[in-house]
Scaffold this active site. Structure first.
Site, PDB file in Angstrom:
ATOM      1  N   GLU A  35      69.735  49.111  41.471  1.00 44.13           N
ATOM      2  CA  GLU A  35      70.537  48.716  42.623  1.00 44.13           C
ATOM      3  C   GLU A  35      71.029  47.241  42.552  1.00 44.13           C
ATOM      4  O   GLU A  35      72.025  46.912  43.008  1.00 44.13           O
ATOM      5  CB  GLU A  35      69.826  48.844  43.810  1.00 44.13           C
ATOM      6  CG  GLU A  35      70.032  50.293  44.505  1.00 44.13           C
ATOM      7  CD  GLU A  35      71.735  50.881  44.738  1.00 44.13           C
ATOM      8  OE1 GLU A  35      72.071  50.140  45.085  1.00 44.13           O
ATOM      9  OE2 GLU A  35      71.800  51.903  44.181  1.00 44.13           O
ATOM     10  N   GLY A  36      70.045  46.606  41.933  1.00 46.91           N
ATOM     11  CA  GLY A  36      70.732  44.892  41.503  1.00 46.91           C
ATOM     12  C   GLY A  36      72.150  45.176  40.934  1.00 46.91           C
ATOM     13  O   GLY A  36      72.905  44.485  40.972  1.00 46.91           O
ATOM     14  N   HIS A  37      72.112  45.931  39.706  1.00 46.61           N
ATOM     15  CA  HIS A  37      73.162  46.034  38.811  1.00 46.61           C
ATOM     16  C   HIS A  37      74.096  46.503  39.705  1.00 46.61           C
ATOM     17  O   HIS A  37      75.463  46.237  39.479  1.00 46.61           O
ATOM     18  CB  HIS A  37      73.054  46.927  37.638  1.00 46.61           C
ATOM     19  CG  HIS A  37      71.955  46.555  36.741  1.00 46.61           C
ATOM     20  ND1 HIS A  37      70.616  47.100  36.755  1.00 46.61           N
ATOM     21  CD2 HIS A  37      71.939  45.142  35.804  1.00 46.61           C
ATOM     22  CE1 HIS A  37      69.902  46.517  35.613  1.00 46.61           C
ATOM     23  NE2 HIS A  37      70.525  45.442  35.259  1.00 46.61           N
ATOM     24  N   ASP A 150      68.975  36.159  38.029  1.00 46.04           N
ATOM     25  CA  ASP A 150      68.792  35.198  36.704  1.00 46.04           C
ATOM     26  C   ASP A 150      69.614  34.077  36.940  1.00 46.04           C
ATOM     27  O   ASP A 150      70.605  33.565  36.427  1.00 46.04           O
ATOM     28  CB  ASP A 150      69.559  36.034  35.465  1.00 46.04           C
ATOM     29  CG  ASP A 150      68.632  37.217  35.297  1.00 46.04           C
ATOM     30  OD1 ASP A 150      67.431  37.206  34.611  1.00 46.04           O
ATOM     31  OD2 ASP A 150      69.025  38.246  35.943  1.00 46.04           O
TER      32      ASP A 150
HETATM   33  P1  AMP Z   1      70.181  42.763  32.828  1.00 48.17           P
HETATM   34  O1  AMP Z   1      70.618  44.133  32.548  1.00 48.17           O
HETATM   35  O2  AMP Z   1      68.790  42.390  33.188  1.00 48.17           O
HETATM   36  O3  AMP Z   1      70.678  41.590  31.733  1.00 48.17           O
HETATM   37  O4  AMP Z   1      71.082  42.351  34.246  1.00 48.17           O
HETATM   38  C1  AMP Z   1      72.341  42.309  34.200  1.00 48.17           C
HETATM   39  C2  AMP Z   1      72.836  41.540  35.316  1.00 48.17           C
HETATM   40  O5  AMP Z   1      72.516  42.191  36.647  1.00 48.17           O
HETATM   41  C3  AMP Z   1      72.471  40.197  35.289  1.00 48.17           C
HETATM   42  O6  AMP Z   1      73.631  39.329  35.845  1.00 48.17           O
HETATM   43  C4  AMP Z   1      71.343  40.037  36.354  1.00 48.17           C
HETATM   44  O7  AMP Z   1      71.397  38.878  36.869  1.00 48.17           O
HETATM   45  C5  AMP Z   1      71.905  41.174  37.310  1.00 48.17           C
HETATM   46  N1  AMP Z   1      70.768  41.644  38.039  1.00 48.17           N
HETATM   47  C6  AMP Z   1      69.502  42.044  37.775  1.00 48.17           C
HETATM   48  N2  AMP Z   1      68.791  42.397  38.581  1.00 48.17           N
HETATM   49  C7  AMP Z   1      69.391  41.981  39.883  1.00 48.17           C
HETATM   50  C8  AMP Z   1      68.894  41.792  41.192  1.00 48.17           C
HETATM   51  N3  AMP Z   1      67.783  42.361  41.570  1.00 48.17           N
HETATM   52  N4  AMP Z   1      69.877  41.471  42.089  1.00 48.17           N
HETATM   53  C9  AMP Z   1      71.184  40.846  41.631  1.00 48.17           C
HETATM   54  N5  AMP Z   1      71.608  40.993  40.305  1.00 48.17           N
HETATM   55  C10 AMP Z   1      70.728  41.539  39.419  1.00 48.17           C
END
Ligand code: AMP
Length: 284
Positions: A35-37, A150
């Site tokens: 859900e963050g993504h 991040d």
């Molecule tokens: P990642 O796949 O972990 O590199 O994350 C891809 C993008 O999703 C990055 O910009 C992260 O900061 C964002 N992201 C990951 N988890 C979250 C979260 N819980 N809330 C908001 N953005 C997130």
């Protein structure tokens, strides 16, 4: 929605979107979407005529002793989630496509990438900056979406874009949390049941930092002590860093007069988690 694997396919798709006058939005990820993504993707969907998501487990941002090989890969369910969110294009290249034989050009962002994550994960931000600049060159997006989860990464990308004149607007998106406060992360799935409970100490300590500043405290070291004491009360947690620093430069401060950020990296058993919160003295 199309799923493509090569740079030339992305360029073709984007040429068509541009001909139609669409605003291009890019959401870079390393997959295992949650859900963050999705918050980033939905925001991009609201603001852009064309939404691209890149899914690439970028080996250059993992250290030699990190979880590259066991990092979750889930292209099928990721694609399903993207389809439901009305994404236009997924770019899921393999390592050879992004780092062909002999690849040896790297982006080093000075200053903001050197401390904290930069110290604990040498080479991490070089890998992140390099892959993001490549993705920006491949997609040439009008907007690119990054999570505040991040926080330091966001500052590194903003600086890179500013200093290297990348014509892309960087859009920060709020942290998405589980109901109980744990910031969503693909790494949360490594946590056993006891560790999952223990992991709440991160968001709990950030809540204490916020309460402390709301009560009028302005000393960065006093707020930092509150955070440390809270995390140390959890036996399964061990702190890599827990600091109160300037929200933009990430340099140490004595007093919270301007926006500051509490940045945490904490290991719960073998799983390393990061979290943060911004403290705004003016609004309290
Ligand atoms: P990642 O796949 O972990 O590199 O994350 C891809 C993008 O999703 C990055 O910009 C992260 O900061 C964002 N992201 C990951 N988890 C979250 C979260 N819980 N809330 C908001 N953005 C997130």
């Amino acid at each position: 929605m199309k799923v493509v694997y090569t740079i030339s396919q992305v360029r073709e798709e984007l040429a068509a979107a541009r001909r139609d006058g669409k605003t291009i939005g890019l959401v870079p990820t390393i997959g295992a979407l949650h859900e963050g993504h999705m918050a980033l993707i939905r925001r991009a969907r609201q603001e852009c005529g064309f939404v691209g998501v890149s899914i690439f487990v970028n080996q250059a941002q993992f250290g030699p002793s990190e979880d590259l090989t066991r990092y979750p890969r889930a292209l099928e369910s990721d694609s399903e989630m993207c389809r439901e969110a009305d994404v236009d294009l997924i770019f899921a290249p393999n390592a050879q496509e992004m780092y062909p034989e002999g690849f040896n050009s790297w982006v080093d962002v000075g200053g903001v990438s050197e401390m904290l994550e930069g110290e604990f994960r040498p080479g991490h931000f070089r890998g992140v900056a390099t892959i993001c600049l490549k993705l920006f060159n491949i997609f040439q997006p009008d907007r690119a979406y990054f999570g505040l989860k991040d926080y330091q990464q966001l500052q590194v990308i903003k600086k890179m874009v500013r200093e290297l004149d990348v014509p892309t607007q960087i859009v920060p998106v709020e942290i998405v949390r589980e109901r109980d406060g744990l910031a969503m992360s693909s790494r949360n799935r490594y946590l056993g049941p006891e560790e999952r409970k223990a992991a709440l100490v991160l968001s709990k300590s950030l809540g204490k930092a916020k309460a402390t500043i709301e009560a009028g405290e302005r000393s960065a070291s006093a707020i930092q002590s509150t955070v440390w004491n809270c995390i140390r009360s959890e036996p399964l947690a061990s702190i890599d860093y827990a600091v109160v620093v300037d929200a933009e430069t990430l340099l140490p401060i004595e007093t919270v007069e301007h926006p500051a950020v509490v940045l945490l990296a904490v290991r719960i058993g073998a799983t390393r988690l990061i979290d943060n919160t911004v403290l705004c003295p003016q609004s309290t």
